[in-house]
Motif scaffolding. Structure first.
Motif, mmCIF file in Angstrom:
data_model
loop_
_atom_site.group_PDB
_atom_site.id
_atom_site.type_symbol
_atom_site.label_atom_id
_atom_site.label_comp_id
_atom_site.label_asym_id
_atom_site.label_seq_id
_atom_site.Cartn_x
_atom_site.Cartn_y
_atom_site.Cartn_z
ATOM 1 N N ILE A 14 9.433 -3.117 -11.883
ATOM 2 C CA ILE A 14 9.332 -2.385 -10.628
ATOM 3 C C ILE A 14 9.125 -0.899 -10.894
ATOM 4 C CG2 ILE A 14 10.599 -1.658 -8.569
ATOM 5 C CD1 ILE A 14 11.896 -4.426 -8.509
ATOM 6 N N GLY A 15 9.836 -0.349 -11.870
ATOM 7 C CA GLY A 15 9.697 1.074 -12.181
ATOM 8 C C GLY A 15 8.286 1.447 -12.579
ATOM 9 N N ARG A 16 7.660 0.626 -13.386
ATOM 10 C CA ARG A 16 6.272 0.894 -13.800
ATOM 11 C C ARG A 16 5.337 0.861 -12.604
ATOM 12 N NH1 ARG A 16 4.573 -0.987 -19.678
ATOM 13 N NH2 ARG A 16 2.572 -0.910 -18.631
ATOM 14 N N ALA A 17 5.511 -0.138 -11.743
ATOM 15 C CA ALA A 17 4.643 -0.252 -10.569
ATOM 16 C C ALA A 17 4.824 0.937 -9.641
ATOM 17 C CB ALA A 17 4.933 -1.561 -9.834
ATOM 18 N N VAL A 18 6.074 1.369 -9.449
ATOM 19 C CA VAL A 18 6.344 2.539 -8.609
ATOM 20 C C VAL A 18 5.708 3.787 -9.223
ATOM 21 C CG1 VAL A 18 8.168 4.094 -7.800
ATOM 22 C CG2 VAL A 18 8.441 1.611 -7.563
ATOM 23 N N ALA A 19 5.868 3.959 -10.535
ATOM 24 C CA ALA A 19 5.301 5.130 -11.204
ATOM 25 C C ALA A 19 3.778 5.173 -11.040
ATOM 26 C CB ALA A 19 5.669 5.119 -12.681
ATOM 27 N N ALA A 180 13.377 -11.835 -4.395
ATOM 28 C CA ALA A 180 13.092 -12.268 -5.765
ATOM 29 C C ALA A 180 11.760 -11.668 -6.206
ATOM 30 C CB ALA A 180 13.045 -13.786 -5.838
ATOM 31 N N VAL A 181 11.794 -10.893 -7.282
ATOM 32 C CA VAL A 181 10.595 -10.189 -7.757
ATOM 33 C C VAL A 181 10.213 -10.730 -9.128
ATOM 34 C CG1 VAL A 181 9.540 -7.937 -8.194
ATOM 35 C CG2 VAL A 181 11.404 -8.148 -6.528
ATOM 36 N N ASN A 182 8.945 -10.874 -9.340
ATOM 37 C CA ASN A 182 8.421 -11.424 -10.586
ATOM 38 C C ASN A 182 8.531 -10.398 -11.719
ATOM 39 O OD1 ASN A 182 7.138 -13.068 -12.444
ATOM 40 N ND2 ASN A 182 5.072 -12.588 -11.704
ATOM 41 N N THR A 183 9.751 -10.246 -12.235
ATOM 42 C CA THR A 183 10.016 -9.320 -13.336
ATOM 43 C C THR A 183 10.906 -10.001 -14.362
ATOM 44 O OG1 THR A 183 12.062 -8.380 -12.419
ATOM 45 C CG2 THR A 183 9.979 -7.374 -11.699
ATOM 46 N N ARG A 205 6.200 -17.464 -2.133
ATOM 47 C CA ARG A 205 5.939 -16.859 -3.441
ATOM 48 C C ARG A 205 6.970 -15.800 -3.744
ATOM 49 N NH1 ARG A 205 3.844 -11.652 -3.454
ATOM 50 N NH2 ARG A 205 2.912 -10.888 -1.520
ATOM 51 N N LEU A 206 7.061 -15.438 -5.020
ATOM 52 C CA LEU A 206 7.877 -14.296 -5.414
ATOM 53 C C LEU A 206 7.154 -13.009 -5.040
ATOM 54 C CD1 LEU A 206 8.890 -15.394 -9.037
ATOM 55 C CD2 LEU A 206 10.159 -15.795 -6.911
ATOM 56 N N ALA A 207 7.912 -11.938 -4.872
ATOM 57 C CA ALA A 207 7.296 -10.622 -4.721
ATOM 58 C C ALA A 207 6.735 -10.178 -6.058
ATOM 59 C CB ALA A 207 8.321 -9.607 -4.239
ATOM 60 N N GLU A 208 5.681 -9.407 -6.042
ATOM 61 C CA GLU A 208 5.173 -8.732 -7.229
ATOM 62 C C GLU A 208 5.700 -7.295 -7.205
ATOM 63 O OE1 GLU A 208 3.637 -10.109 -9.725
ATOM 64 O OE2 GLU A 208 3.604 -12.050 -8.688
ATOM 65 N N PRO A 209 5.864 -6.678 -8.362
ATOM 66 C CA PRO A 209 6.354 -5.294 -8.383
ATOM 67 C C PRO A 209 5.552 -4.350 -7.489
ATOM 68 C CG PRO A 209 6.382 -6.203 -10.587
ATOM 69 C CD PRO A 209 5.692 -7.224 -9.722
ATOM 70 N N GLU A 210 4.262 -4.618 -7.368
ATOM 71 C CA GLU A 210 3.407 -3.765 -6.541
ATOM 72 C C GLU A 210 3.784 -3.840 -5.064
ATOM 73 O OE1 GLU A 210 1.743 -4.328 -10.391
ATOM 74 O OE2 GLU A 210 2.354 -5.846 -8.916
ATOM 75 N N ASP A 211 4.318 -4.990 -4.634
ATOM 76 C CA ASP A 211 4.786 -5.095 -3.242
ATOM 77 C C ASP A 211 5.898 -4.094 -2.973
ATOM 78 O OD1 ASP A 211 3.120 -7.310 -2.514
ATOM 79 O OD2 ASP A 211 4.478 -8.657 -3.575
ATOM 80 N N VAL A 232 14.677 -1.067 3.964
ATOM 81 C CA VAL A 232 13.496 -1.889 4.241
ATOM 82 C C VAL A 232 13.570 -3.150 3.385
ATOM 83 C CG1 VAL A 232 10.987 -2.005 4.161
ATOM 84 C CG2 VAL A 232 12.115 0.130 4.843
ATOM 85 N N SER A 233 13.627 -4.287 4.032
ATOM 86 C CA SER A 233 13.700 -5.567 3.323
ATOM 87 C C SER A 233 12.300 -6.017 2.941
ATOM 88 C CB SER A 233 14.359 -6.626 4.214
ATOM 89 O OG SER A 233 15.683 -6.268 4.522
ATOM 90 N N VAL A 234 12.082 -6.225 1.647
ATOM 91 C CA VAL A 234 10.792 -6.695 1.152
ATOM 92 C C VAL A 234 11.064 -8.020 0.447
ATOM 93 C CG1 VAL A 234 8.726 -6.096 -0.179
ATOM 94 C CG2 VAL A 234 10.113 -4.281 0.839
ATOM 95 N N ASN A 235 11.138 -9.090 1.242
ATOM 96 C CA ASN A 235 11.618 -10.359 0.689
ATOM 97 C C ASN A 235 10.847 -11.588 1.141
ATOM 98 O OD1 ASN A 235 12.601 -11.046 3.306
ATOM 99 N ND2 ASN A 235 14.560 -10.059 2.892
ATOM 100 N N GLY A 236 9.688 -11.382 1.746
ATOM 101 C CA GLY A 236 8.875 -12.514 2.163
ATOM 102 C C GLY A 236 9.489 -13.347 3.269
ATOM 103 N N GLY A 237 10.442 -12.761 4.010
ATOM 104 C CA GLY A 237 11.098 -13.484 5.086
ATOM 105 C C GLY A 237 12.237 -14.358 4.649
#
Length: 240
Positions: A14-19, A180-183, A205-211, A232-237
């Motif tokens: 997630i940190g890499r995607a945010v950066a 759940a994030v694909n990390t 599906r799982l979240a991707e870090p980019e999401d 902000v909930s980012v969890n695909g519902g």
């Protein structure tokens, strides 16, 4: 004038995607990491296509004074993204004191003290953003992750309280709660376990870090200028 953001745990998924997203948005970055220097080197190579300043800083936020090593190397600051995290999976009755203290230090104590050290810079300029990457489990709790859920819940409480204290100073405080994030944090789950999790998520599906990175980018932007104290909930519902 270029803005500076600190991303803790920037060597992780997630940190890499945010950066990368923030570099694309025009930020210069302080890239905190603990051990994975190779990941940081790769990230710096990827960021080289942008025109910002990207400064790696090594610090162990599980140590009592680890936050000081980080804060002492930060000068201009407009945004703090608290992303560093470690997980623990196991029965509550089997959890030892070292594990509890480690999770508290990384997720709660170090972020609090790091924010306290850097906040005067934001107060002087009457602007800034503080953002926590918390978790769905801080909102709803998870069996076999009681301590992790507890520290993530503490982050959410800090967002809600600190945002009220800093609002008149032009400083916004928000959080993103991934599901759940694909990390690498999911490495201990089998493919069968992951299929079960995906089956429970309405979006399948799982979240991707980019999401997660896209949500961070929005909350730091002027488009979210009247949003503070929110998670902000980012969890695909998954949990609503």
């Amino acid at each position: 004038m270029r803005k500076y953001a600190l991303v803790t745990g920037s060597s992780g998924g997630i940190g890499r995607a945010v950066a990368k997203k923030l570099a694309k948005d025009g930020y210069s970055l302080y890239l905190h990491y603990h051990q994975n220097i190779q990941s940081i080197r790769e990230l710096l190579e990827e960021l080289s296509v942008y025109e910002g300043e990207y400064i790696p800083i090594q610090a162990d936020l599980s140590e009592r004074n680890g936050y000081k090593k980080l804060s002492e190397n930060i000068f201009s600051i407009d945004c703090i993204i608290h992303n560093s995290g470690i997980s623990h999976y196991g029965l509550f009755v089997d959890t030892d004191l070292d594990t509890v203290e480690n999770l508290l230090m990384v997720h709660v104590t170090s972020p609090i003290m790091l924010t306290k050290e850097l906040l005067p810079k934001m107060i002087r300029q009457q602007s800034g953003n503080i953002l926590f990457i918390t978790s769905i489990w801080g909102q709803t709790g998870a069996a076999c992750e009681a301590i992790y859920s507890t520290v993530k819940g503490a982050q959410i409480s800090l967002v809600k309280s600190l945002s009220k204290e800093l609002a008149l100073g032009g400083i916004r405080v928000n959080g993103v709660a991934p599901g759940a994030v694909n990390t690498a944090m999911l490495e201990h789950f089998s493919e069968e376990d992951l299929d079960i999790i995906k089956g429970d998520i309405p979006m399948g599906r799982l979240a991707e870090p980019e999401d997660i990175a896209e949500s961070v980018s929005f909350l730091l932007s002027e488009k979210a200028g009247y949003i503070t104290g929110q998670i902000v909930s980012v969890n695909g519902g998954w949990y609503t």
